[in-house]
Design a protein around this motif. Structure first.
Motif, short mmCIF file in Angstrom:
data_model
loop_
_atom_site.label_atom_id
_atom_site.label_comp_id
_atom_site.label_asym_id
_atom_site.label_seq_id
_atom_site.Cartn_x
_atom_site.Cartn_y
_atom_site.Cartn_z
N SER A 191 9.68 0.69 6.97
CA SER A 191 8.84 1.43 8.37
C SER A 191 8.08 1.86 8.08
O SER A 191 7.63 1.84 6.71
CB SER A 191 10.71 2.02 8.53
OG SER A 191 10.17 3.80 7.77
N ARG A 192 7.11 2.64 9.07
CA ARG A 192 6.12 2.80 8.59
C ARG A 192 6.31 4.52 8.06
O ARG A 192 5.71 4.54 7.45
CB ARG A 192 5.54 3.80 9.74
CG ARG A 192 5.32 2.21 10.76
CD ARG A 192 3.87 2.08 11.04
NE ARG A 192 3.77 0.55 12.52
CZ ARG A 192 2.90 -0.62 12.14
NH1 ARG A 192 2.32 -0.19 11.77
NH2 ARG A 192 2.79 -1.02 13.40
N ASN A 193 7.32 4.45 8.13
CA ASN A 193 7.81 6.13 6.81
C ASN A 193 7.23 5.64 5.41
O ASN A 193 7.34 6.30 4.53
CB ASN A 193 8.86 6.93 6.85
CG ASN A 193 8.76 7.65 8.81
OD1 ASN A 193 8.05 7.55 8.64
ND2 ASN A 193 10.46 7.17 9.14
N ASP A 194 7.29 3.93 5.31
CA ASP A 194 7.80 4.06 3.55
C ASP A 194 5.49 3.66 2.76
O ASP A 194 5.78 3.74 2.06
CB ASP A 194 8.16 2.84 3.49
CG ASP A 194 9.55 2.50 3.68
OD1 ASP A 194 9.92 3.38 3.20
OD2 ASP A 194 9.93 1.43 4.37
N SER A 195 4.89 3.88 4.30
CA SER A 195 3.22 3.78 3.57
C SER A 195 3.48 5.25 3.01
O SER A 195 4.13 6.56 3.45
CB SER A 195 2.74 4.06 5.32
OG SER A 195 2.85 2.83 5.88
N GLY A 196 2.22 5.54 2.45
CA GLY A 196 2.14 6.42 1.84
C GLY A 196 1.45 6.04 -0.10
O GLY A 196 1.63 5.11 -0.52
N LYS A 197 1.44 7.40 -0.61
CA LYS A 197 0.83 7.46 -2.35
C LYS A 197 1.90 7.25 -3.01
O LYS A 197 3.22 8.61 -3.18
CB LYS A 197 0.10 8.41 -2.09
CG LYS A 197 -0.63 7.98 -3.56
CD LYS A 197 -1.23 9.51 -3.77
CE LYS A 197 -2.30 9.40 -5.23
NZ LYS A 197 -2.82 10.81 -5.36
N TYR A 198 2.21 6.36 -4.47
CA TYR A 198 3.37 6.37 -5.19
C TYR A 198 3.16 6.32 -6.28
O TYR A 198 1.77 6.16 -6.86
CB TYR A 198 4.46 4.59 -5.04
CG TYR A 198 4.71 4.56 -3.72
CD1 TYR A 198 6.48 4.79 -4.31
CD2 TYR A 198 4.18 4.44 -2.41
CE1 TYR A 198 7.05 4.42 -2.75
CE2 TYR A 198 4.82 4.38 -1.05
CZ TYR A 198 6.43 4.16 -1.12
OH TYR A 198 7.28 4.42 -0.17
#
Length: 461
Positions: free
Chosen positions: A94-101
């Motif tokens: 989902s879009r919420n999985d975007s981000g910095k890991y």
């Protein structure tokens, strides 16, 4: 249990859409996943030497492993980690999985031994591609390519398996979603739409557009011409504002009827009438469109206020021209000009931008498709082929057909001189070698076949 969970996640991922892979072992890696799909992120090569590690997303821990045991996985309902190969799989993105890991590793004493980050971007995949093409007034073809879904789509075009060249474009370029092709371009056209998670294409076989023509039909008895497969704009009247009612007939059958608005159009699938400027446009012309057209106008009482006729002729346009020339006896040059397609073609010739004169022609004339030029005629020769709907030409640079020098230009003279020089050199070289060989043979006082030698052989026996 872990294997069963992994298998369930794999099956679930396959059912949802696009799968992508990302190598996250380098610090600062950029990864892409498809919305609704699955991404496999390679976090490390092997976990066997790492006592403890954790994965954070935007500083929140989502995965924690200690002594090869997964102690925490906050999204385990749609994600699984494989310690055997260091891969972290997220399904149903989902879009919420975007981000910095951020991956942090620790030694046996609990001290941080390493840390690296990656950025995950979620993009909607391209699901389908639609191509729409239409012919323009001068025989160009406008082609638009649109995609369903897909974040940040990028477009590219190929024709018959190769990238379109600038010579085939009338405007824009190979990376736009709308292109305009020049006249006479045909073949298998492919529009490809891609982003970081998908690559989808659409193919369409296109043919050369017919040429657009214009005819002023406001004068009674006008003769109009349209190109086979093309478009014709017929100017029926200046303005319709003062016309209460009017109709257009073809061979005595009503094809257009207007009363305040267009009420009847028997060929509306390929014809349009523009009341604002009194223009009638017919597209995709066929031989059957030839014939007599009659425009009848009526006043408010229904009485005839005017009748005009025009005749429409449909011709196949000239599509290409071929020129062939050859030198003949006495230094004359025969040039033939042939055209592909084209009803009733008419020919004309120019040399260096001017019409050929009788003084330059040995046979034929300026309207023949085969001419013979006299000796010493050279320059840029152009054959033009035209009819009422098209005009195509072919240019060829010709040189003189001199009997003693059948090759053009100073360069040819230099080549001939060089060849003669080489021939003289090798002839001289050969004679010189023969003299050297002859001088190297020992000369005996008595030739072998002399009478003395024969007698000596006889006495010896």
């Amino acid at each position: 249990m872990e294997a069963v969970l992994g298998l369930m996640v794999i099956l679930l991922g396959l059912s949802h859409g696009v799968e992508t892979y990302c190598d996250g072992r380098q610090d600062g890696a950029q990864c892409y996943g498809a919305l609704g799909g699955t991404v496999d992120i390679q976090l490390m090569d092997s976990t066997s030497e790492i006592p403890r590690y954790q994965l954070l997303k935007n500083l929140l821990r989502i995965l924690y492993v200690r002594e090869k045991r997964i102690l925490s996985n906050t999204i385990e309902y749609r994600a699984v980690f494989f310690p055997s190969n260091g891969t972290f799989r997220i399904n149903n993105l989902s879009r919420n999985d975007s981000g910095k890991y951020t991956l942090e590793t620790f030694d046996s004493d609990g001290r941080m031994s390493d840390m690296w980050t990656l950025q995950l971007f979620i993009q909607a995949p391209v699901t389908s591609v639609l191509m729409v093409s239409e012919c323009l007034s001068q025989g160009e073809r406008k082609v638009s390519c649109s995609s369903e879904g897909g974040d940040s789509p990028q477009y590219s075009w190929t024709l018959d398996g190769r990238t379109l060249t600038d010579a085939e474009f009338l405007s824009v370029n190979n990376e736009d979603n709308i292109i305009i092709l020049k006249q006479h371009i045909s073949g298998h056209l492919v529009c490809s739409v891609k982003n970081n998670v998908t690559d989808v294409s659409k193919e369409q076989k296109i043919s050369a557009c017919g040429v657009g023509t214009y005819c002023d039909g406001r004068q009674d008895g006008a003769q109009c011409y349209g190109a086979l497969g093309g478009t014709v704009d017929i100017q029926l009247m200046d303005s319709t504002s003062e016309k209460y009612r009017y109709q257009l007939l073809k061979n005595s059958l009503i094809i257009l009827y207007v009363r305040n608005k267009v009420l009847y159009n028997t060929i509306e699938h390929r014809a349009l009438f523009f009341p604002s400027n009194g223009k009638f446009r017919i597209s995709n012309l066929s031989r059957k469109d030839s014939g007599d057209y009659i425009l009848q106008t009526f006043d408010s009482d229904g009485k005839s206020s005017g009748v005009r006729t025009l005749q429409l002729f449909i011709q196949a346009p000239v599509t290409s021209v071929l020129m062939v020339s050859e030198c003949q006896f006495l230094g004359q040059r025969r040039v033939s000009c042939s055209s592909e397609g084209g009803d009733s073609p008419q020919y004309s010739w120019t040399l260096d931008g001017r019409t050929l004169t009788d003084a330059e022609l040995s046979s034929g004339n300026n309207e023949s498709n085969i001419i013979t030029l006299k000796q010493h005629i050279s320059g840029d020769l152009v054959c033009s082929v035209r009819n009422n709907v098209s005009d195509v030409s072919k240019e060829q640079s010709i040189c003189t057909c001199d009997i003693s020098l059948p090759i053009c230009g100073l360069r040819a003279v230099v080549v001939i001189v060089l060849l003669i020089g080489i021939s003289i050199y090798f002839t001289w070289k050969k004679k010189k070698n023969e003299k050297v060989e002859a001088s190297a043979v020992p000369q005996t006082e008595f030739p072998e076949n002399s009478v003395l030698m024969v007698e000596m052989r006889s006495s010896a026996t």
